[in-house]
Write a protein that holds these residues in place. Structure first.
Motif, mmCIF file in Angstrom:
data_model
loop_
_atom_site.group_PDB
_atom_site.id
_atom_site.type_symbol
_atom_site.label_atom_id
_atom_site.label_comp_id
_atom_site.label_asym_id
_atom_site.label_seq_id
_atom_site.Cartn_x
_atom_site.Cartn_y
_atom_site.Cartn_z
ATOM 1 N N GLY A 23 0.688 -1.480 -0.461
ATOM 2 C CA GLY A 23 0.112 0.133 0.224
ATOM 3 C C GLY A 23 0.638 1.386 0.134
ATOM 4 O O GLY A 23 0.124 1.876 -0.763
ATOM 5 N N LYS A 24 1.940 1.354 0.446
ATOM 6 C CA LYS A 24 3.266 2.697 0.603
ATOM 7 C C LYS A 24 3.635 2.898 -0.777
ATOM 8 O O LYS A 24 3.163 3.665 -0.946
ATOM 9 C CB LYS A 24 3.567 2.207 1.897
ATOM 10 N N ASP A 25 4.042 1.619 -1.046
ATOM 11 C CA ASP A 25 4.813 1.968 -2.440
ATOM 12 C C ASP A 25 4.215 2.028 -3.332
ATOM 13 O O ASP A 25 4.809 2.174 -4.405
ATOM 14 C CB ASP A 25 5.913 1.023 -2.448
ATOM 15 N N LYS A 26 2.773 1.451 -3.476
ATOM 16 C CA LYS A 26 1.670 1.768 -4.338
ATOM 17 C C LYS A 26 2.630 1.211 -6.145
ATOM 18 O O LYS A 26 2.837 2.217 -6.758
ATOM 19 C CB LYS A 26 2.035 3.578 -5.211
ATOM 20 N N PRO A 27 2.778 -0.176 -5.643
ATOM 21 C CA PRO A 27 3.257 -0.525 -7.124
ATOM 22 C C PRO A 27 2.496 -0.666 -8.750
ATOM 23 O O PRO A 27 3.460 -1.018 -9.261
ATOM 24 C CB PRO A 27 3.549 -2.228 -6.642
ATOM 25 N N LEU A 28 1.063 -0.517 -8.470
ATOM 26 C CA LEU A 28 0.742 0.253 -9.562
ATOM 27 C C LEU A 28 0.287 1.641 -10.100
ATOM 28 O O LEU A 28 -0.775 1.395 -10.359
ATOM 29 C CB LEU A 28 -1.110 -0.321 -8.890
ATOM 30 N N LYS A 29 0.939 2.117 -9.380
ATOM 31 C CA LYS A 29 1.016 3.670 -9.575
ATOM 32 C C LYS A 29 1.191 3.862 -11.187
ATOM 33 O O LYS A 29 1.946 3.762 -11.630
ATOM 34 C CB LYS A 29 2.292 4.333 -8.672
ATOM 35 N N GLY A 30 0.144 4.585 -11.477
ATOM 36 C CA GLY A 30 0.724 5.326 -12.307
ATOM 37 C C GLY A 30 -0.547 4.113 -14.026
ATOM 38 O O GLY A 30 -0.607 4.164 -15.054
ATOM 39 N N ALA A 31 -0.757 3.093 -13.268
ATOM 40 C CA ALA A 31 -1.378 1.956 -14.502
ATOM 41 C C ALA A 31 -3.040 2.462 -14.310
ATOM 42 O O ALA A 31 -3.385 1.968 -13.598
ATOM 43 C CB ALA A 31 -1.277 0.527 -13.594
ATOM 44 N N ASN A 86 5.473 -4.205 -13.823
ATOM 45 C CA ASN A 86 6.748 -3.459 -13.280
ATOM 46 C C ASN A 86 8.213 -4.062 -14.165
ATOM 47 O O ASN A 86 9.264 -3.775 -14.185
ATOM 48 C CB ASN A 86 6.737 -3.506 -11.742
ATOM 49 N N LYS A 87 7.484 -5.231 -15.025
ATOM 50 C CA LYS A 87 8.886 -6.152 -15.416
ATOM 51 C C LYS A 87 8.642 -5.636 -17.191
ATOM 52 O O LYS A 87 7.331 -5.714 -17.403
ATOM 53 C CB LYS A 87 8.853 -7.382 -15.314
ATOM 54 N N ASP A 88 9.797 -6.169 -17.829
ATOM 55 C CA ASP A 88 9.009 -5.599 -18.900
ATOM 56 C C ASP A 88 9.232 -7.403 -20.128
ATOM 57 O O ASP A 88 10.135 -7.942 -20.723
ATOM 58 C CB ASP A 88 10.315 -4.791 -19.778
ATOM 59 N N LEU A 89 7.722 -7.510 -19.690
ATOM 60 C CA LEU A 89 7.769 -9.608 -20.074
ATOM 61 C C LEU A 89 7.947 -9.598 -21.816
ATOM 62 O O LEU A 89 6.891 -8.592 -22.238
ATOM 63 C CB LEU A 89 6.831 -10.373 -19.292
ATOM 64 N N GLU A 90 8.492 -10.379 -22.781
ATOM 65 C CA GLU A 90 8.421 -10.182 -23.742
ATOM 66 C C GLU A 90 7.474 -11.006 -24.019
ATOM 67 O O GLU A 90 6.593 -11.928 -23.420
ATOM 68 C CB GLU A 90 9.340 -11.667 -24.052
ATOM 69 N N ILE A 91 6.810 -11.015 -25.163
ATOM 70 C CA ILE A 91 5.259 -11.685 -25.695
ATOM 71 C C ILE A 91 5.188 -13.165 -24.929
ATOM 72 O O ILE A 91 6.159 -13.629 -25.906
ATOM 73 C CB ILE A 91 5.311 -11.435 -27.162
ATOM 74 N N GLY A 92 4.244 -13.695 -24.246
ATOM 75 C CA GLY A 92 4.312 -14.777 -24.045
ATOM 76 C C GLY A 92 3.593 -15.641 -22.872
ATOM 77 O O GLY A 92 2.853 -14.477 -22.639
ATOM 78 N N VAL A 93 3.266 -16.482 -22.739
ATOM 79 C CA VAL A 93 2.078 -16.821 -21.729
ATOM 80 C C VAL A 93 2.965 -17.400 -20.818
ATOM 81 O O VAL A 93 4.253 -18.367 -20.876
ATOM 82 C CB VAL A 93 0.876 -18.047 -21.734
#
Ligand code: NAI
Length: 468
Positions: free
Chosen positions: A40-48, A412-419
């Motif tokens: 809650g404090k770090d807000k890792p989804l900020k801006g999403a 937060n990660k730049d994942l390649e297209i995939g599952v």
């Protein structure tokens, strides 16, 4: 950017009732509450900007508010025309979180809601999607394809839902050209909740069509081995009972499919003392059913015996209209798999001489010319959400904690297209939170024991191929 009170729900005055039930649910959703405390404090989804297409229930409301507390800007629609709990939707709308969902949407309204939830007031689209069954993902992919080759929308199809999607896409192409390409530009990923949606993702990936990275939430162990099994073990019978009040003891039931959902359903009906039969195509699952003490039969074998039929396969045409015409008088037919094509409902409606009588919402009686009648629940859509309120909060806390972690990974990660599936350490962490809530006490490995079985003291404790 949020427009003020951008929503469409059944009745906003239900918001207070919804809020009271959300408060109760929070007590049963330790994983989501722990995620709020931890992140809650770090807000890792900020801006999403997150769009959800997932049953708009009380439990989902707790997920939505968790995503918001982690910094996201959320818009929501349901992933089924019957699954919204109107008080849950009202409570979310009241908090000025845009939601477009009500119980008993038409299919046209359903797809309108899906598109509306993925369109921010400034015309932009979501960065992330929480999908359940893959409808939001499908709409964007089809829209994107149609902007490249509009003729795909003119291919004749008998599929009513596809006709509706095509009409909606044609209108978008005309009114806002380039809309879907713009949506895809901002789209960073999707996390998928259920088996059927995950199948769709792997198929798209195989065909080289997948446009974004995807997290398969369903195959976190703390999702499919809990929600699909133990969730259905409680919510299947809830749906059947609310719809029909039928006594289960003494009845014969056929469960079609003995995967995770089928296992939970069979156990539930056995617990209430039904005689349970199972049909399967996979010899491994069939053998599991036999080891659990069930008779394995074909649907044709069951027709003269079964009083209750439940489809759990994620497959199409499992119970045909012809099967239904041959069932015992007063048989009950329902589906708990994701889509309504497990039972041939259209063909049933068109069966020569059949008379359909609506008993109450989501319960219909079909009487055949020979005099036998059959009850169809939720028009063949998932019975636990159509006729009851879905799984209990506690099990959804497991699923939705995985969803929250998946959204954090994707943002937060730049994942390649995939599952992808989530790392096992996170899966174990989700389980740990829920073990603690139930007062379970874990045994701690000694260093010597850890070395002996070759795992770290803190886990993960099992190899990827372990099946639980
Ligand atoms: P699964 O893949 O574990 O099980 C499905 C089983 O059906 C498999 O064992 C397969 O061999 C069998 N099957 C396939 N075609 C068949 C046929 N024609 N006749 C008999 N058996 C057949 O999948 P899972 O996780 O059990 O999910 C099943 C469905 O339920 C999916 O559509 C999933 O999305 C949905 N689901 C619904 C939930 C709900 O709350 N209503 C919760 C979780 C999943």
């Amino acid at each position: 950017m949020k427009a003020e009170y951008d929503y469409k729900v059944q009745d906003i005055s239900l918001a207070d009732f919804g809020r009271k039930e959300i408060d109760i649910a929070e007590n049963e959703m330790p994983g989501l509450i722990a995620a709020r405390e931890k992140y809650g404090k770090d807000k890792p989804l900020k801006g999403a900007k997150i769009m959800g297409s997932l049953h708009m229930t009380i439990q989902t409301a707790v997920l939505i508010e968790t995503l918001e507390e982690l910094g996201a800007d959320v818009r929501w629609a349901s992933c089924n025309i019957f699954s919204t709990q109107d008080h849950a939707a009202a409570a979310i709308a009241e908090k000025n979180i845009p939601v477009f969902a009500w119980k008993g949407e038409t299919l046209e309204e359903y797809w309108w809601c899906t598109k509306k939830a993925m369109t921010w007031p400034d015309g932009s689209g979501p960065n992330l999607i929480v999908d359940d069954g893959g409808d939001a993902t499908l709409l964007i992919h089809r829209g994107y394809q149609a902007e490249i080759d509009a003729s795909i929308l003119d291919k004749p199809t008998d599929n009513k839902e596809l006709q509706i999607i095509n009409a909606l896409l044609k209108e978008t192409l005309k009114q806002t050209p380039g809309f879907w390409h713009k949506i895809v530009e901002d789209w960073k990923g999707v996390s998928e909740e259920t088996t059927t949606g995950v199948h769709r993702l792997y198929q798209m990936k195989e065909r080289g069509e997948l446009l974004v990275p995807a997290v398969n939430v369903n195959d976190s162990v703390t999702k499919s081995k809990f929600d699909n099994i133990y969730g259905c073990r409680e919510s299947l019978v809830d749906g059947i009972k609310r719809a029909t009040d039928v006594m289960i003891a003494g009845k014969t039931a056929l469960i079609c499919g003995y995967g995770d959902v089928g296992k939970g359903c069979a156990e539930a009906l056995t617990g209430l003392k039904a005689r349970v039969l199972v049909s399967e195509i996979d010899p491994i699952c069939a053998l599991q059913a036999l080891m659990a003490g069930y008779k394995v039969v074909t649907i044709e074998d069951a027709l003269s015996q079964a009083d209750i039929y439940v489809t759990t396969t994620g497959n199409c045409d499992v119970i045909t209209a012809e099967h239904i015409s041959k069932m015992k008088d007063q048989a009950i037919v329902c589906n708990i798999g994701h889509f309504d094509n497990e039972i041939q409902v259209d063909a049933l409606n068109q069966w020569p001489g059949v008379k359909k009588m609506n008993i109450k919402p989501q319960v219909d009686k079909f009487t055949f010319p020979e005099g036998n009648s059959v009850y169809l629940l939720a028009e063949g859509r998932l019975v636990n959400l159509g006729c009851a309120t879905g799984h209990p909060s506690f099990v959804m806390s497991n699923s939705f904690t995985n969803q929250t972690l998946a959204q954090i990974e994707l943002w937060n990660k730049d994942l390649e297209i995939g599952v992808y599936t989530l790392p096992k350490a996170l899966d174990e962490e989700v389980a740990r939170l829920h073990v603690e809530k139930l007062g379970g006490r874990l045994t701690r490995l000694s260093q010597k024991q850890a070395e002996y079985i070759n795992v770290p003291v803190e886990g993960p404790y099992k190899p990827e191929f372990y099946r639980y």
